[in-house]
Design a protein around this motif. Structure first.
Motif, short mmCIF file in Angstrom:
data_model
loop_
_atom_site.label_atom_id
_atom_site.label_comp_id
_atom_site.label_asym_id
_atom_site.label_seq_id
_atom_site.Cartn_x
_atom_site.Cartn_y
_atom_site.Cartn_z
N LEU A 70 0.81 -1.21 0.00
CA LEU A 70 0.00 0.00 0.00
C LEU A 70 0.85 1.27 0.00
CD1 LEU A 70 -2.97 -0.88 2.40
CD2 LEU A 70 -3.03 -0.59 -0.09
N ALA A 74 -0.66 4.27 -2.30
CA ALA A 74 -1.49 5.30 -1.69
C ALA A 74 -0.75 6.63 -1.56
CB ALA A 74 -1.96 4.84 -0.30
N GLY A 89 -6.54 8.98 2.33
CA GLY A 89 -5.61 8.92 1.21
C GLY A 89 -6.35 8.70 -0.09
N ILE A 91 -5.89 6.62 -4.23
CA ILE A 91 -5.20 5.75 -5.18
C ILE A 91 -5.26 6.44 -6.53
CG2 ILE A 91 -5.21 3.51 -6.33
CD1 ILE A 91 -4.51 3.27 -3.40
N ASN A 101 -10.64 7.72 -3.47
CA ASN A 101 -10.06 8.18 -2.20
C ASN A 101 -10.76 7.45 -1.08
OD1 ASN A 101 -12.40 9.88 -2.78
ND2 ASN A 101 -11.84 11.03 -0.96
N LEU A 114 -9.88 -0.23 3.98
CA LEU A 114 -10.14 1.01 3.26
C LEU A 114 -11.65 1.22 3.21
CD1 LEU A 114 -7.80 0.54 0.13
CD2 LEU A 114 -7.20 1.48 2.38
N THR A 124 -11.38 0.10 -7.44
CA THR A 124 -10.17 0.15 -6.63
C THR A 124 -9.50 -1.21 -6.56
OG1 THR A 124 -11.07 1.96 -5.31
CG2 THR A 124 -9.25 0.73 -4.35
N TYR A 255 5.07 6.38 -5.11
CA TYR A 255 3.84 5.61 -5.26
C TYR A 255 3.30 5.91 -6.65
CZ TYR A 255 1.81 10.16 -4.02
OH TYR A 255 1.49 11.48 -3.97
#
Length: 354
Positions: A70, A74, A89, A91, A101, A114, A124, A255
């Motif tokens: 992650l 993230a 956070g 993605i 988010n 999440l 996601t 990331y």
């Protein structure tokens, strides 16, 4: 100013008589909660409200490489998420556009959850699974949990009473569940289904059951926007002001999408960002609705979230060009909509950034 939890007393409520009747709900997850009209009860923002919701989905990430995996996906610093501290956070795609988010919390050394808006778990998961094959981690959609929001004046105190301690952690263990703070006096509860009714009984005398509209309105006033299916890959994180709510770490390593996000922060000029607006209308526009500079004109932004805030009055978060935000009028289709820009909790951060 942080709430002083050293001396907690039950939160007193003086509520209208019809609220008392509605508070007699035996199971707010199966019995519909009323969506009170804000104009009928102008002091609702000074009450503690309880809203069950199907508008949140849960993704479970578990395995020895969970944190490492992650951290590379993230925008937030996963190392800062511990059993007592939740976070927020996003993605992103390699181009820095947000796939989703989330609110994030930890349930074990190698296990994280999440919390995503409705409809965002599957995209996601699809994105993350492309990268998860290289790590010892498993991703899945978690179903069956009961989810509720506790928000409004006194919500922090109510969660402290449920948790049975006086700490100020943003992730709290409650009766066979977890409470996650997403803003001051605004919590999401994730509860085992067979413990949900007991939890409701323990809190029902101190809260008012309410519907989704008031929950959305509270999020709008907290300046918390979400990516939803209609706006997936539409915004970079700074367009939803994520840098001002601790949802982007500019000190962690790389990331997916990090280069674009960092370049915008340090080298670019943000031409669009999220504003809180008030308009005169009878119904909230849907997320993703295109906003124009004039009836039938050119696009200048999109609705993020909207809610009824009074008779013929709507509050919304919208991503707008900076020029449009100073114009005083936008349009949806052929309808002109004068607007007022309203304050958000982190407005001072924009002043410092500028």
């Amino acid at each position: 100013m942080p709430t002083n939890f050293n001396s907690i007393i039950p939160f007193p409520l003086t509520i209208p008589g019809d609220f008392v009747t509605q508070n007699a709900l035996s199971d707010p997850w199966t019995e519909p909660s009323p969506d009170y009209r804000v104009e009928d009860y102008p002091d609702l923002d000074r009450k503690c409200l309880f809203c069950t919701t199907t508008g949140v989905e849960i993704v479970r990430v578990k395995g020895a490489d969970t944190d490492k995996f992650l951290q590379g996906q993230a925008t937030c610093d996963i190392a800062a998420v511990n059993i007592d501290q939740a976070g927020r956070g996003a993605i992103c795609t390699p181009q820095g556009r947000m796939i989703s988010n989330f609110d994030i919390y930890r349930t074990g050394p190698d296990e994280i959850r999440l919390l995503l808006p409705q409809g965002m778990a599957e995209p996601t998961l699809t994105h993350l699974k492309k990268y998860a094959v290289f790590y010892k981690t498993e991703l899945s959609l978690e179903t069956g949990q009961r989810i509720a929001a506790v928000f409004g004046e006194g919500a922090d105190q109510q969660i402290t009473q449920l948790a049975g301690d006086a700490n100020e952690h943003s992730a709290r263990e409650i009766h066979r569940g977890r409470a996650i703070r997403i803003a001051t006096d605004h919590w999401l509860l994730v509860i085992d289904p067979d413990a949900a009714i007991d939890l409701w009984r323990s809190i029902s005398e101190h809260v008012i059951p309410a519907g989704d509209n008031l929950w959305r309105l509270n999020k709008i006033r907290a300046g918390l926007g979400d990516v939803v299916p209609q706006t997936r890959e539409e915004f970079i994180p700074q367009m939803l002001n994520l840098q001002h709510i601790g949802a982007i770490s500019f000190r962690k390593g790389c990331y997916t999408g990090q280069e674009i996000v960092a370049r915008m922060q340090y080298l670019g000029k943000l031409k669009r960002r999220m504003y809180r607006l008030s308009i005169n209308a009878t119904a909230p526009p849907e997320p993703g609705t295109e906003l124009l500079d004039s009836p039938g004109g050119r696009p200048v932004g999109n609705v993020v979230i909207a809610a009824t805030a009074g008779e013929n009055r709507i509050e919304l978060l919208a991503v707008l060009t900076n020029e449009a935000a100073t114009g005083g009028t936008v349009a949806i289709g052929e309808t002109s909509l004068p607007f007022e820009v309203l304050a958000m909790p982190y407005d001072d951060d924009f002043d410092r950034a500028e």
